[in-house]
Design a protein around this motif. Structure first.
Motif, mmCIF file in Angstrom:
data_model
loop_
_atom_site.group_PDB
_atom_site.id
_atom_site.type_symbol
_atom_site.label_atom_id
_atom_site.label_comp_id
_atom_site.label_asym_id
_atom_site.label_seq_id
_atom_site.Cartn_x
_atom_site.Cartn_y
_atom_site.Cartn_z
ATOM 1 N N PHE A 39 11.789 -10.518 -1.879
ATOM 2 C CA PHE A 39 10.410 -10.068 -1.683
ATOM 3 C C PHE A 39 9.589 -11.126 -0.961
ATOM 4 O O PHE A 39 8.843 -10.826 -0.024
ATOM 5 N N THR A 43 8.002 -10.721 2.776
ATOM 6 C CA THR A 43 6.550 -10.820 2.919
ATOM 7 C C THR A 43 6.171 -11.876 3.941
ATOM 8 O O THR A 43 5.265 -11.674 4.760
ATOM 9 N N ARG A 46 6.879 -10.456 7.385
ATOM 10 C CA ARG A 46 5.937 -9.388 7.712
ATOM 11 C C ARG A 46 4.574 -9.955 8.085
ATOM 12 O O ARG A 46 3.940 -9.528 9.058
ATOM 13 N N LYS A 52 3.960 -3.869 9.547
ATOM 14 C CA LYS A 52 3.415 -2.987 8.528
ATOM 15 C C LYS A 52 4.317 -2.988 7.288
ATOM 16 O O LYS A 52 5.510 -3.275 7.379
ATOM 17 N N PRO A 53 3.760 -2.634 6.118
ATOM 18 C CA PRO A 53 4.605 -2.483 4.926
ATOM 19 C C PRO A 53 5.708 -1.461 5.176
ATOM 20 O O PRO A 53 5.483 -0.413 5.769
ATOM 21 N N GLY A 54 6.909 -1.773 4.747
ATOM 22 C CA GLY A 54 8.037 -0.876 4.951
ATOM 23 C C GLY A 54 8.760 -1.056 6.264
ATOM 24 O O GLY A 54 9.770 -0.394 6.525
ATOM 25 N N LYS A 207 -2.046 -10.628 -0.193
ATOM 26 C CA LYS A 207 -1.246 -9.597 -0.845
ATOM 27 C C LYS A 207 -2.093 -8.620 -1.643
ATOM 28 O O LYS A 207 -1.639 -7.526 -1.962
ATOM 29 N N ARG A 210 -5.411 -4.912 0.217
ATOM 30 C CA ARG A 210 -5.465 -3.451 0.212
ATOM 31 C C ARG A 210 -5.904 -2.918 -1.145
ATOM 32 O O ARG A 210 -6.663 -1.951 -1.237
ATOM 33 N N GLN A 228 -1.763 1.087 -3.634
ATOM 34 C CA GLN A 228 -1.845 0.226 -2.451
ATOM 35 C C GLN A 228 -0.870 -0.944 -2.527
ATOM 36 O O GLN A 228 -0.685 -1.662 -1.554
ATOM 37 N N ASP A 230 2.682 -2.735 -2.468
ATOM 38 C CA ASP A 230 3.860 -2.479 -1.640
ATOM 39 C C ASP A 230 4.810 -1.502 -2.341
ATOM 40 O O ASP A 230 5.104 -1.645 -3.531
ATOM 41 N N ASP A 232 8.031 -0.929 -2.212
ATOM 42 C CA ASP A 232 9.254 -1.489 -2.783
ATOM 43 C C ASP A 232 8.973 -2.188 -4.110
ATOM 44 O O ASP A 232 9.766 -2.104 -5.050
ATOM 45 N N TYR A 233 7.844 -2.863 -4.179
ATOM 46 C CA TYR A 233 7.499 -3.556 -5.422
ATOM 47 C C TYR A 233 7.145 -2.552 -6.517
ATOM 48 O O TYR A 233 7.513 -2.743 -7.687
#
Length: 544
Positions: A39, A43, A46, A52-54, A207, A210, A228, A230, A232-233
């Motif tokens: 993770f 992060t 990214r 973007k997330p994902g 982090k 959002r 909002q 992530d 995956d988390y």
């Protein structure tokens, strides 16, 4: 026994496969990381490249405490990262994201330290048992970091529909074991819960941006804010509780299948696990072919003993299968049924030759190498092999291990000249780092791509200083953490009092000894020059 004293002590290499497509939109990289969770590494990438997330997919999560290699795929962007703790190697392109289907196995190499010669006999017996019986395929302690850090099972808050409690546990419950700045941010929101316009005086809040924006727009909608986080988390929070239910159910299943004398317990982060040291041929055949379900509302059972074990664990949790859902978010946060093999069998298990342990005086070390299927935990194999000598670290043990690092940081900050002293640095664990790193933990200035470590423009004063807590108002100051309370205090650089360095827990490495010798020579030269200057000054005065 001790493991993971150095990143190189725990190495894992992922065996993978993917369909290479020259025109594919997903760039595949081999990611080599150390002292970073998957993770954390994703992060950083990214944030560094504005993804973007994902946008980054991977096959599975790898251990933070070690050096690991795994593949990742980046959607629609070329990236590159060549830092001491995170490196990428381009492999090719593919036309779809990576998933667990792309991993075939993991090869582990683990150095076990602080052993005594008398441990070798029981180790050989345990290795024979593992080859014959396998290892119960539990989820190990690293899956339950939320328990170690006091957040509990956030999925239980979600099941109850208490989304404010879930969000509070996520972003406003600092851990006494966490020495990173994220703990300060969590402590800030703990004190300012509900004041969403409050200005956070620390870096690293990216982090939560959002989540905070959602709370400012709709303060009472905690589910919307939670979504909002992530994706995956969020899925990992659900899976963590599923993993606990699986462990508890399998523990009960073993009690139904085996007599008590064939089982032995071992403590871990979420409670107690049971392992088998023997089994009849008939029971062993059953266990080899058995699986146990990751529970969901639609789970069904063909084995009566599996069903009995499931009812037992759900009864302890005061739940029914139908309760395993998140009200109001059933399509976005959900429990998925999956069968997980009951046993894992390490392949190509090799116990290396013993050697002197350079980190623990008068002890020996041994390397254990083996291959596991995806999803199986290497630490469980090590615990099973050394069950006669293994003890899970308690919170007190972890805190005690952190104190020498903090003491070294204070000593280095006190003795370092103010002209060279900069903002406090952190090592890969998040602990305050001294000006001279220990072997294998070199620090460096972060590249311009590491945006998450820079203070936002709004947190800088007119002179370009950092956040308010770090402004210069006189003599240069260094912010340090008190080991016991975790509260920040300030150590002035003007006329620093000599600090007594902490006694090292292990013999110094070669590079550190070389640095100390160099420092000693430099100090001796400076002292000699000072004496010469003192002698020369009176002589010059007499001449005049």
């Amino acid at each position: 026994m001790r493991i993971k004293q150095k990143p190189e002590d725990f190495s894992v290499k992922e065996s993978y496969r993917f369909d290479e497509v020259d025109s594919g939109r997903h760039r595949v990289y081999l990611m080599d990381k150390q002292k970073l969770s998957t993770f954390d590494a994703v992060t950083r990438l990214r944030d560094a490249f504005g993804l973007k997330p994902g946008a980054i997919s991977y096959c599975g999560l790898k251990d933070k405490q070690g050096r690991t290699e795994q593949i990742i795929a980046v959607d629609g962007a070329d990236v590159d990262m060549q830092e001491p703790d995170l490196r990428l190697k381009y492999l090719g392109r593919t036309d779809k994201p990576l998933s667990a289907a792309n991993i075939t196995s993991n090869r582990f190499s683990v150095t076990v330290r602080a052993l005594q010669p008398e441990s070798l006999g029981p180790l050989n017996v345990a290795a024979a048992e593992v080859n014959r019986l396998g290892v119960i395929n539990y989820f190990d302690s690293q899956r339950f970091g939320s328990l170690k850090h006091g957040q509990g099972f956030i999925a239980k808050d979600l099941i109850r529909g208490d989304f404010e409690a879930a969000l509070h546990n996520y972003m406003a419950k600092p851990s006494e074991l966490d020495r990173t700045e994220d703990a300060k941010i969590k402590a800030f929101w703990k004190e300012n819960w509900g004041r969403w316009d409050a200005r956070v005086p620390y870096e690293g809040t990216r982090k939560y941006h959002r989540v905070l924006k959602s709370l400012r727009d709709q303060p009472g909608d905690y589910l919307r804010a939670f979504m909002q986080i992530d994706a995956d988390y969020r899925a990992m929070l659900i899976f963590t509780y599923q993993s606990f239910l699986w462990n508890e159910g399998v523990r009960r299943y073993l009690q139904l299948m085996l007599p008590r004398e064939h089982l032995f317990p071992m403590r871990y982060q979420a409670g107690t696990l049971l392992f088998h040291r023997d089994a009849s041929p008939e029971v062993l055949r059953t266990l080899r072919d058995a699986s146990f379900p990751l529970l969901a509302p639609n789970s069904t059972f063909s084995d009566p003993k599996v069903e009995e074990a499931v009812r037992w664990v759900l009864g302890r949790e005061k739940l029914q299968l139908s309760d395993l859902q998140v009200p109001g978010a059933e399509r976005r946060l959900y429990f998925k049924h999956e069968e997980r093999p009951l046993l894992s069998f390490p392949h190509k298990l090799v116990v290396g030759r013993t050697q002197a342990d350079e980190l623990n005086r008068d002890d020996i070390k041994v390397n254990i190498a083996f291959t596991l299927p995806p999803g199986a935990y290497a630490t469980l194999v090590i615990k099973r092999l050394f069950h006669f000598d293994y003890a899970e670290d308690s919170a007190e043990t972890i805190r005690a291990s952190q104190r020498p690092k903090l003491a070294e940081a204070e000593a280095a900050a006190a003795h370092e000249p103010s002209s060279r002293r900069g903002p406090p640095r952190r090592d890969a664990d998040g602990a305050r780092a001294s000006s001279r790193s220990a072997p294998g933990t070199e620090t460096r200035r972060r590249s311009s791509g590491d945006r998450d470590t820079r203070a936002p423009a709004g947190n800088r004063d007119a002179r370009g200083a950092g956040a308010p807590g770090r402004r210069r108002t006189g003599p240069r100051e260094v912010e340090l953490l008190e080991p016991a309370s975790g509260r920040a205090r300030t150590l002035a650089a003007k006329a620093p009092a000599p600090a007594k360095a902490a006694e090292p827990a292990a013999p110094l490495g070669f590079r550190e000894r070389q640095r100390q010798r160099k420092d000693a020579r430099s100090a001796a030269r400076a002292e000699t020059e000072a004496k010469r200057a003192a002698k020369a000054k009176p002589a010059k005065s007499r001449k005049k």
